[in-house]
Design an enzyme around this catalytic site. Structure first.
Site, PDB file in Angstrom:
ATOM      1  N   SER A 120       1.919  -2.266   4.216  1.00 59.61           N
ATOM      2  CA  SER A 120       0.638  -2.372   4.902  1.00 59.61           C
ATOM      3  C   SER A 120       0.858  -2.310   6.415  1.00 59.61           C
ATOM      4  O   SER A 120       1.381  -1.321   6.919  1.00 59.61           O
ATOM      5  CB  SER A 120      -0.077  -3.652   4.459  1.00 59.61           C
ATOM      6  OG  SER A 120      -1.410  -3.668   4.903  1.00 59.61           O
ATOM      7  N   ALA A 121       0.464  -3.352   7.153  1.00 65.13           N
ATOM      8  CA  ALA A 121       0.713  -3.350   8.590  1.00 65.13           C
ATOM      9  C   ALA A 121       2.203  -3.239   8.882  1.00 65.13           C
ATOM     10  O   ALA A 121       2.607  -2.678   9.910  1.00 65.13           O
ATOM     11  CB  ALA A 121       0.150  -4.623   9.223  1.00 65.13           C
TER      12      ALA A 121
ATOM     13  N   GLU B  46      -5.835   1.760  -3.337  1.00 66.98           N
ATOM     14  CA  GLU B  46      -5.668   0.994  -2.100  1.00 66.98           C
ATOM     15  C   GLU B  46      -6.954   0.298  -1.647  1.00 66.98           C
ATOM     16  O   GLU B  46      -6.928  -0.818  -1.143  1.00 66.98           O
ATOM     17  CB  GLU B  46      -5.200   1.925  -0.975  1.00 66.98           C
ATOM     18  CG  GLU B  46      -3.818   2.504  -1.143  1.00 66.98           C
ATOM     19  CD  GLU B  46      -2.699   1.548  -0.778  1.00 66.98           C
ATOM     20  OE1 GLU B  46      -2.981   0.369  -0.496  1.00 66.98           O
ATOM     21  OE2 GLU B  46      -1.537   1.979  -0.793  1.00 66.98           O
TER      22      GLU B  46
ATOM     23  N   HIS C 270      -4.227  -2.507  -3.220  1.00 62.62           N
ATOM     24  CA  HIS C 270      -3.429  -2.782  -2.031  1.00 62.62           C
ATOM     25  C   HIS C 270      -2.839  -4.192  -2.118  1.00 62.62           C
ATOM     26  O   HIS C 270      -3.537  -5.161  -2.390  1.00 62.62           O
ATOM     27  CB  HIS C 270      -4.322  -2.677  -0.787  1.00 62.62           C
ATOM     28  CG  HIS C 270      -3.583  -2.839   0.495  1.00 62.62           C
ATOM     29  ND1 HIS C 270      -2.810  -1.834   1.041  1.00 62.62           N
ATOM     30  CD2 HIS C 270      -3.478  -3.885   1.358  1.00 62.62           C
ATOM     31  CE1 HIS C 270      -2.290  -2.247   2.179  1.00 62.62           C
ATOM     32  NE2 HIS C 270      -2.674  -3.493   2.392  1.00 62.62           N
TER      33      HIS C 270
ATOM     34  N   ALA D 110      -2.419  -6.866   8.007  1.00 64.43           N
ATOM     35  CA  ALA D 110      -3.438  -6.320   8.909  1.00 64.43           C
ATOM     36  C   ALA D 110      -3.214  -6.709  10.361  1.00 64.43           C
ATOM     37  O   ALA D 110      -4.140  -6.701  11.171  1.00 64.43           O
ATOM     38  CB  ALA D 110      -4.844  -6.734   8.465  1.00 64.43           C
TER      39      ALA D 110
END
Length: 560
Positions: free
Chosen positions: A225-226, A364, A473, A140
């Site tokens: 993800s990020a 997710e 996720h 994130a």
């Protein structure tokens, strides 16, 4: 997160039994460790330490030789922002599910953190020219480190398949250290620093990986993800120009659970408010001198001010504050990511022309929605989404939520009944968050670029039946770390290795390892490869189409 706990220890055991490998670079000699099969080099610097006056500035290439570097110790992580996993709903979960939310181990963090890990087959010759897989971690944009993944098993698998690869991982700055916005930093030209860190690391690979036996012209970037959103951003940086010294920095991209991350400008209301609050917590309230004050602030005080900012997860909110944000004054990243996908005359999208794999976990959103137990009505759900997407009018959000039934027999984890509804509205929340942040971004990405690029899409469903979370996720990281479940792990890794070598995830299966063909995704053939615990199958990529169509109509409203 327990799925990451203790992975750092993988780098500290079993790697010192063979002769120490050594590589000569222009900056010095790097000595690593080996288990006789895999050579590992840890903590190789690719930039000047971003400390003192270099805090909150773009990364600088190394200026001094390090002579001889002992690259055998676990590298320092970049500063992390605490994500407290103390929400009450954890007490409602079975122990094996609650364990996913344990705090991840970080063996030391600090600002002097811009380093790489490199893993290769042992005793590879300097002229081997092996393909390179460049990993960008997720978290994130607030947490993450190269300590958490050890890809020696993947390198070993590539050797078993007769298609050896090298894996490189790079640390990059996070949270307020790497993604702080505001007019002050914009005026200096010091925005999106974490992306600049990643880009400089890729340039280091272009300059140095040949000495490790790698081929700088055969680089694939891969993230989760990020990290996957970062991969997407590298496709559009500089208007889609990924060249360095006249050659492409990478020729292919893999995105696990992330694509476009649409965002308001770096000096917009959201970013400026975050900057102003951070400055207040740091005691640097004089706006005229706030940046100087932040750069002179003691490290611990800076970290404490960072942790005082609103957390990503709470009972009434899921938010993404630290994301790459467009800086219109800087050609590096001037527009919101989804805008780069719009057709640019006859040239198509403003995107690097490379082969792409992109996909999602089936569920997710459940990982995030377990925290938001106070979001148990349409009113509170719309309020949370308004906070996540401040430019989305309430009527748009209200209509969107109406397309997701409140019936607990539907929602995420998908294909399960009401017994998985942790609190009233949990499954609905998980479905909406998972679609808006992940699934729909991937599908919109594919809609735009499949005309111009070879693209493959996947859906991971191998954790079907895991209570409350399903195939959530981040659980793909656990699969990659453990090699379990074995059937989907072997299929995924074999396809990725084939892609890194031949730009085709079916290549190694065509060479004799027969399995199902993975069709390319196209507007006329919207299909994904679904990985299940007992094998793979091709599925239609058209689920929740009414909500997706409404999302597309209002996509510009869904910006962080």
């Amino acid at each position: 997160m327990r799925i990451l706990v203790n992975l750092s220890f993988l780098f500290s055991t079993g790697l010192v039994n063979a002769a120490a490998p050594s590589v000569k670079l222009k900056d010095g000699t790097v000595t690593g460790s080996s288990d006789g099969s895999i050579d590992t080099f840890l903590g190789v610097p690719f930039a000047e330490p971003p400390i003192g006056p270099l805090r909150l500035t773009r990364p600088q290439p190394l200026k001094k030789s390090f002579s001889t570097l002992n690259a055998t110790s676990i590298p320092r992580a970049c500063p992390q922002k605490i994500i407290p996993f103390d929400f009450p709903s954890l007490k409602l979960l079975p122990p094996e599910v609650a364990a996913v939310y344990s705090e991840a181990v970080v063996n030391g963090s600090g600002e002097d953190c811009l380093t790489l890990n490199i893993q290769r087959p042992a005793d590879v010759s300097g002229d081997a020219r092996l393909p390179v897989l460049f990993w960008i971690y997720g978290g994130a944009f607030v947490v993450g480190t190269t300590q958490w993944q050890n890809y020696s098993n993947m390198v070993k698998k590539s050797m078993e398949l007769g298609e050896p690869i090298i894996v490189v991982q790079a640390n990059y700055r996070l949270n307020t250290f790497g993604f702080l916005g505001g007019i002050q930093l914009k005026e200096e030209g010091n925005t999106n620093l974490g992306l600049h860190d990643q880009r400089l690391a890729l340039q280091w690979v272009a300059d140095n990986i040949r000495a490790f036996g790698g081929d700088p012209e055969k680089v694939t970037i891969w993230g989760e993800s990020a990290g996957a959103m970062s991969v997407f951003n590298h496709l559009i940086i500089n208007g889609g120009d990924n060249t360095y010294e006249g050659k492409q920095l990478f020729r292919a991209a893999i995105m696990n659970s992330g694509a476009s991350g649409p965002a308001d400008p770096v000096d917009g209301a959201t970013a400026q408010s975050l900057y102003d609050n951070f400055v207040k917590y740091a005691g640097c309230g004089d706006k005229d001198g706030s940046l100087r004050c932040l750069r002179e602030l003691p490290y611990e005080s800076y970290v404490n001010a960072t942790n005082a900012l609103t957390p990503m997860l709470s009972t009434d909110e899921f938010s993404l504050a630290f994301v790459p944000r467009p800086d219109p004054s800087d050609e590096f990243f001037p527009i919101s990511p989804e805008q780069a996908l719009t057709v640019n005359g006859t040239e198509g999208p403003r995107i690097t022309k490379v082969a792409v794999i992109t996909g999602n976990q089936e569920d997710e959103g459940t990982f995030f929605s377990i925290a938001t137990s106070d979001i148990n009505s349409t009113t509170s759900l719309v309020a949370m989404l308004q906070s996540l997407y401040p430019n989305a009018p309430s009527q748009i959000l209200t209509h969107l939520t109406s397309l997701y039934p409140e019936d607990p027999n539907v929602g995420s984890p998908f294909r399960t009944n009401s017994s998985n509804d942790l609190y009233p509205g949990f499954k609905r929340n998980g479905a909406i968050v998972g679609d808006l942040v992940f699934q729909f971004q991937r599908r919109a990405f594919l809609e735009h670029i499949s005309h111009y690029l070879p693209t493959w899409s996947f859906q991971a469903s191998y954790m079907y039946g895991f209570p409350y979370l399903g195939t959530a996720h981040g659980l793909d990281l656990a699969v990659m770390a453990s090699g379990e479940p074995e059937v989907p792990y072997n299929d995924i890794v074999t396809r990725y290795i084939g892609f890194v070598n031949y730009l085709d995830p079916n290549a190694l299966f065509r060479k004799g390892n027969r399995t199902i063909e993975w069709p390319e995704w196209s507007v006329g053939n919207k299909v994904s490869l679904q990985w299940n615990v007992d094998g793979a199958r091709v599925i239609r990529d058209d689920y929740r189409n009414e909500a997706y169509a409404y999302f597309l109509e209002n996509q510009e409203r869904f910006r962080f």
